[in-house]
Design a protein around this motif. Structure first.
Motif, PDB file in Angstrom:
ATOM      1  N   LEU A   1     -10.856 -10.359  -4.782  1.00 41.67           N
ATOM      2  CA  LEU A   1     -10.823  -9.278  -3.790  1.00 41.67           C
ATOM      3  C   LEU A   1      -9.457  -9.190  -3.121  1.00 41.67           C
ATOM      4  CD1 LEU A   1     -14.345  -9.769  -2.164  1.00 41.67           C
ATOM      5  CD2 LEU A   1     -13.604  -7.781  -3.490  1.00 41.67           C
ATOM      6  N   SER A   2      -8.888 -10.342  -2.785  1.00 44.00           N
ATOM      7  CA  SER A   2      -7.585 -10.348  -2.130  1.00 44.00           C
ATOM      8  C   SER A   2      -6.506  -9.763  -3.029  1.00 44.00           C
ATOM      9  CB  SER A   2      -7.226 -11.786  -1.734  1.00 44.00           C
ATOM     10  OG  SER A   2      -5.946 -11.837  -1.150  1.00 44.00           O
ATOM     11  N   GLN A   3      -6.505 -10.162  -4.287  1.00 43.98           N
ATOM     12  CA  GLN A   3      -5.526  -9.618  -5.224  1.00 43.98           C
ATOM     13  C   GLN A   3      -5.777  -8.136  -5.483  1.00 43.98           C
ATOM     14  OE1 GLN A   3      -2.818 -11.057  -6.290  1.00 43.98           O
ATOM     15  NE2 GLN A   3      -3.303 -13.013  -5.300  1.00 43.98           N
ATOM     16  N   GLY A   4      -7.041  -7.746  -5.520  1.00 46.15           N
ATOM     17  CA  GLY A   4      -7.362  -6.339  -5.707  1.00 46.15           C
ATOM     18  C   GLY A   4      -6.847  -5.484  -4.571  1.00 46.15           C
ATOM     19  N   LEU A   5      -7.024  -5.957  -3.328  1.00 45.89           N
ATOM     20  CA  LEU A   5      -6.530  -5.217  -2.175  1.00 45.89           C
ATOM     21  C   LEU A   5      -5.011  -5.087  -2.218  1.00 45.89           C
ATOM     22  CD1 LEU A   5      -8.710  -6.543   0.795  1.00 45.89           C
ATOM     23  CD2 LEU A   5      -8.602  -4.195  -0.073  1.00 45.89           C
ATOM     24  N   ASP A   6      -4.333  -6.161  -2.594  1.00 47.36           N
ATOM     25  CA  ASP A   6      -2.867  -6.107  -2.705  1.00 47.36           C
ATOM     26  C   ASP A   6      -2.442  -5.062  -3.728  1.00 47.36           C
ATOM     27  OD1 ASP A   6      -2.533  -8.035  -0.791  1.00 47.36           O
ATOM     28  OD2 ASP A   6      -2.217  -9.682  -2.206  1.00 47.36           O
ATOM     29  N   MET A   7      -3.142  -5.029  -4.848  1.00 46.50           N
ATOM     30  CA  MET A   7      -2.789  -4.074  -5.895  1.00 46.50           C
ATOM     31  C   MET A   7      -3.054  -2.641  -5.444  1.00 46.50           C
ATOM     32  SD  MET A   7      -3.973  -3.997  -9.919  1.00 46.50           S
ATOM     33  CE  MET A   7      -3.145  -5.567 -10.210  1.00 46.50           C
ATOM     34  N   VAL A   8      -4.191  -2.404  -4.791  1.00 47.28           N
ATOM     35  CA  VAL A   8      -4.535  -1.054  -4.354  1.00 47.28           C
ATOM     36  C   VAL A   8      -3.529  -0.549  -3.323  1.00 47.28           C
ATOM     37  CG1 VAL A   8      -6.251   0.317  -3.118  1.00 47.28           C
ATOM     38  CG2 VAL A   8      -6.972  -1.258  -4.904  1.00 47.28           C
ATOM     39  N   ARG A   9      -3.059  -1.430  -2.449  1.00 49.23           N
ATOM     40  CA  ARG A   9      -2.052  -1.014  -1.460  1.00 49.23           C
ATOM     41  C   ARG A   9      -0.775  -0.529  -2.143  1.00 49.23           C
ATOM     42  NH1 ARG A   9      -4.054  -5.821   1.329  1.00 49.23           N
ATOM     43  NH2 ARG A   9      -5.280  -5.152   3.139  1.00 49.23           N
ATOM     44  N   ARG A  10      -0.472  -1.082  -3.323  1.00 49.82           N
ATOM     45  CA  ARG A  10       0.744  -0.686  -4.042  1.00 49.82           C
ATOM     46  C   ARG A  10       0.521   0.525  -4.937  1.00 49.82           C
ATOM     47  NH1 ARG A  10       0.642  -6.186  -5.201  1.00 49.82           N
ATOM     48  NH2 ARG A  10       0.212  -5.715  -7.383  1.00 49.82           N
ATOM     49  N   THR A  11      -0.623   0.575  -5.596  1.00 47.41           N
ATOM     50  CA  THR A  11      -0.799   1.561  -6.665  1.00 47.41           C
ATOM     51  C   THR A  11      -1.950   2.530  -6.447  1.00 47.41           C
ATOM     52  OG1 THR A  11      -2.339   0.205  -7.967  1.00 47.41           O
ATOM     53  CG2 THR A  11       0.015  -0.194  -8.289  1.00 47.41           C
ATOM     54  N   GLY A  12      -2.808   2.265  -5.443  1.00 48.03           N
ATOM     55  CA  GLY A  12      -4.027   3.032  -5.311  1.00 48.03           C
ATOM     56  C   GLY A  12      -5.082   2.531  -6.286  1.00 48.03           C
ATOM     57  N   LEU A  13      -6.302   3.023  -6.123  1.00 46.59           N
ATOM     58  CA  LEU A  13      -7.377   2.624  -7.041  1.00 46.59           C
ATOM     59  C   LEU A  13      -7.063   3.019  -8.469  1.00 46.59           C
ATOM     60  CD1 LEU A  13     -10.575   3.644  -5.014  1.00 46.59           C
ATOM     61  CD2 LEU A  13      -9.467   1.412  -5.109  1.00 46.59           C
TER      62      LEU A  13
ATOM     63  N   ALA B   1      -4.342   4.268  11.883  1.00 45.71           N
ATOM     64  CA  ALA B   1      -3.721   5.143  10.889  1.00 45.71           C
ATOM     65  C   ALA B   1      -2.301   4.698  10.593  1.00 45.71           C
ATOM     66  CB  ALA B   1      -3.735   6.589  11.380  1.00 45.71           C
ATOM     67  N   ALA B   2      -1.589   4.268  11.626  1.00 45.15           N
ATOM     68  CA  ALA B   2      -0.229   3.780  11.419  1.00 45.15           C
ATOM     69  C   ALA B   2      -0.216   2.523  10.556  1.00 45.15           C
ATOM     70  CB  ALA B   2       0.433   3.501  12.764  1.00 45.15           C
ATOM     71  N   GLU B   3      -1.184   1.652  10.790  1.00 44.58           N
ATOM     72  CA  GLU B   3      -1.240   0.389  10.051  1.00 44.58           C
ATOM     73  C   GLU B   3      -1.727   0.574   8.620  1.00 44.58           C
ATOM     74  OE1 GLU B   3      -3.769  -2.127  12.332  1.00 44.58           O
ATOM     75  OE2 GLU B   3      -2.452  -2.117  14.099  1.00 44.58           O
ATOM     76  N   HIS B   4      -2.592   1.562   8.402  1.00 44.80           N
ATOM     77  CA  HIS B   4      -3.246   1.705   7.103  1.00 44.80           C
ATOM     78  C   HIS B   4      -2.939   3.034   6.416  1.00 44.80           C
ATOM     79  CE1 HIS B   4      -5.783  -1.860   7.845  1.00 44.80           C
ATOM     80  NE2 HIS B   4      -5.878  -1.413   9.080  1.00 44.80           N
ATOM     81  N   ALA B   5      -1.874   3.698   6.831  1.00 51.60           N
ATOM     82  CA  ALA B   5      -1.580   5.028   6.289  1.00 51.60           C
ATOM     83  C   ALA B   5      -1.389   5.008   4.779  1.00 51.60           C
ATOM     84  CB  ALA B   5      -0.339   5.605   6.963  1.00 51.60           C
ATOM     85  N   GLY B   6      -0.732   3.976   4.263  1.00 56.75           N
ATOM     86  CA  GLY B   6      -0.508   3.896   2.826  1.00 56.75           C
ATOM     87  C   GLY B   6      -1.801   3.819   2.046  1.00 56.75           C
ATOM     88  N   PHE B   7      -2.703   2.947   2.492  1.00 58.19           N
ATOM     89  CA  PHE B   7      -3.996   2.787   1.819  1.00 58.19           C
ATOM     90  C   PHE B   7      -4.787   4.086   1.902  1.00 58.19           C
ATOM     91  CE2 PHE B   7      -8.097   1.312   0.659  1.00 58.19           C
ATOM     92  CZ  PHE B   7      -7.980   0.052   0.097  1.00 58.19           C
ATOM     93  N   ALA B   8      -4.814   4.703   3.102  1.00 55.16           N
ATOM     94  CA  ALA B   8      -5.575   5.937   3.285  1.00 55.16           C
ATOM     95  C   ALA B   8      -5.019   7.065   2.428  1.00 55.16           C
ATOM     96  CB  ALA B   8      -5.568   6.336   4.757  1.00 55.16           C
ATOM     97  N   SER B   9      -3.695   7.158   2.335  1.00 54.15           N
ATOM     98  CA  SER B   9      -3.080   8.195   1.502  1.00 54.15           C
ATOM     99  C   SER B   9      -3.408   7.984   0.032  1.00 54.15           C
ATOM    100  CB  SER B   9      -1.565   8.200   1.703  1.00 54.15           C
ATOM    101  OG  SER B   9      -1.235   8.542   3.027  1.00 54.15           O
TER     102      SER B   9
END
Length: 214
Positions: free
Chosen positions: A15-27, A99-107
């Motif tokens: 899960l931790s590695q998955g979250l790191d990847m999603v933050r960089r590339t999206g799902l 939103a400021a902290e998680h804007a990348g993930f949300a976008s």
């Protein structure tokens, strides 16, 4: 090491590695074999813990969103009486910071939904019953308390989102890494991304829908 603890550690690493990847590339950029390799486990362990990619990414999104929603519910305090307008302002203040902290993930999630990722689409379809519901309930209560103008709460919510949250998500999401904007646009982007500037927009927006004399 206890077998159950080892299994839990493996699951958490995935899960931790998955979250790191999603933050960089999206799902849409998540590859199961790459997640397993980054977590130091074989693909069979991934299947054992999650079954398939769809279940995994669904859990990832919920893992990311759960603490956000918990903070917003605590700020909204819907089961307690009180000044709904003050609580609305408090929840939106929380949303600005989150939103400021998680804007990348949300976008990424928005782009994932447009790209056809079922987990992202399902998540966005659930939002009206989650933190958007908190805002709508507070807007309706503030109206009943005579604090806000008489208009459909969804219309008021659209106004607030477009004035406050959308610029922040755009500037801290897809525009953050752009290198083709002219200098004038860069200044605009900085204003859009700035939290104090967003708080100023919040004050203006709420003043625009607050009844005169309040």
């Amino acid at each position: 090491m206890d077998a159950s603890k080892k299994s839990g550690d493996t699951r958490q690493r995935l899960l931790s590695q998955g979250l790191d990847m999603v933050r960089r590339t999206g799902l849409r950029g998540l590859v199961v074999r790459e997640v397993a390799a980054a977590a130091g486990v074989n693909p069979g362990s991934f299947v054992y813990h999650f079954g398939n990619r769809e279940r995994f990414v669904t859990e990832l999104v919920e893992l990311w969103y759960a603490p956000i929603y918990r903070q917003l519910r605590q700020a909204a305090r819907l089961r307690q009486p009180g000044d709904a307008l003050a609580r609305l302002r408090e929840v939106i203040e929380q949303l600005l910071q989150l939103a400021a902290e998680h804007a990348g993930f949300a976008s990424h999630l928005a782009a994932d939904a447009l790209a056809g990722e079922p987990a992202a689409q399902a998540f966005l379809l659930r939002l009206p019953s989650r933190h958007m519901r908190l805002l709508l309930v507070l807007l309706a209560r503030a109206q009943r308390q005579g604090r806000l103008v008489d208009a459909p709460p969804p219309q008021l919510l659209c106004y607030l989102v477009s004035a406050i949250g959308l610029p922040l998500l755009l500037a801290r999401g897809p525009l953050a890494a752009s290198d083709w904007l002219p200098q004038q646009a860069r200044q605009l982007q900085r204003w859009m991304a700035d939290i104090p500037a967003a708080r100023q927009r919040l004050a203006w927006a709420l003043a625009g829908i607050t009844k005169m004399g309040e």
